[in-house]
Design an enzyme around this catalytic site. Structure first.
Site, PDB file in Angstrom:
ATOM      1  N   SER A  99      46.624  80.060  40.281  1.00  0.00           N
ATOM      2  CA  SER A  99      47.154  80.222  38.938  1.00  0.00           C
ATOM      3  C   SER A  99      46.534  81.447  38.265  1.00  0.00           C
ATOM      4  O   SER A  99      46.624  82.553  38.772  1.00  0.00           O
ATOM      5  CB  SER A  99      46.904  78.924  38.148  1.00  0.00           C
ATOM      6  OG  SER A  99      47.555  78.957  36.901  1.00  0.00           O
ATOM      7  N   HIS A 123      51.897  80.633  40.389  1.00  0.00           N
ATOM      8  CA  HIS A 123      53.006  79.841  39.845  1.00  0.00           C
ATOM      9  C   HIS A 123      53.229  80.259  38.397  1.00  0.00           C
ATOM     10  O   HIS A 123      52.482  81.054  37.839  1.00  0.00           O
ATOM     11  CB  HIS A 123      52.749  78.333  39.957  1.00  0.00           C
ATOM     12  CG  HIS A 123      51.571  77.832  39.179  1.00  0.00           C
ATOM     13  ND1 HIS A 123      51.111  76.549  39.273  1.00  0.00           N
ATOM     14  CD2 HIS A 123      50.744  78.443  38.281  1.00  0.00           C
ATOM     15  CE1 HIS A 123      50.078  76.374  38.474  1.00  0.00           C
ATOM     16  NE2 HIS A 123      49.832  77.517  37.856  1.00  0.00           N
TER      17      HIS A 123
END
Length: 202
Positions: A99, A123
């Site tokens: 992330s 993501h």
């Protein structure tokens, strides 16, 4: 769950001096990001980056990352500090950079490394705890869309991928091995164990 932070004892001309392990690493221009990213963690990392730049702006800083990511705003604060300081920032993932941590890994202004068994995951930003009036939810949703676009643009800039490719690939969690992260453009090189590398070179 708390854990003990090791201390290192060094001999000086004034006797023994003890450092917690992170302060000792800082002496060697090493910053370790080994927790989820929140405002407090970001403030500490940013302060270390600014301190090391003030010590010697021409020497590189080595940022080691083992983090599942966290707050987007806190992570972007670290990102901006990395881009702002004159010192080149080498990044190395040990364990995991997911992330927001993956974005910081890719954004190294020096060399970007991964250890052989490290994992990288990108993501889109997550919305959590959204509630209240419909108008407030709409405002939050619009801001989330802007943040998603910004994150894609940053990853595209540092990976060489197109923004469209990043947006498509981050619709769901996209996990990569160290070598796959190199091929994707998030990392420059996989670091292999020194002893084995030196033996194979003989």
């Amino acid at each position: 769950m708390s854990y003990l932070i090791p201390y290192v004892i060094e001999q000086t001309n004034r006797g023994e001096r003890s450092y917690d392990i992170y302060s000792r690493l800082l002496k060697d221009r090493i910053v370790f990001l080994g927790t989820p990213i929140d405002d407090q963690v970001a403030n500490v990392v940013i302060a270390q980056l600014l301190f090391l730049e003030s010590e010697d702006p021409d020497k590189p800083v080595n940022l080691y990352i083992n983090s599942p990511g966290g707050s987007v705003s806190a992570g972007l604060g670290i990102y901006d500090a990395m881009q702002h300081i004159k010192s080149p920032v080498n990044t190395t993932v040990v364990g995991m950079a997911a992330s927001m941590a993956a974005l910081l890994l890719a954004a190294g202004t020096g060399k970007r490394y991964a250890l052989p068994n490290a994992r990288v995951m990108i993501h889109q930003p997550h919305l959590s705890g959204v509630g209240g009036q419909v108008t407030d939810i709409e405002i939050t949703a619009r801001e989330a869309v802007k943040t998603k676009q910004l994150m894609a643009e940053i990853l595209a800039k540092h990976s060489g991928q197109s923004v469209e490719r990043i947006l498509a690939d981050t619709e769901r969690d996209r996990w990569m091995s160290a070598q796959e992260a190199v091929e994707y453009g998030l990392v420059d090189e996989v670091l292999h164990p020194r002893e084995k590398a030196s033996r194979s070179a003989r």
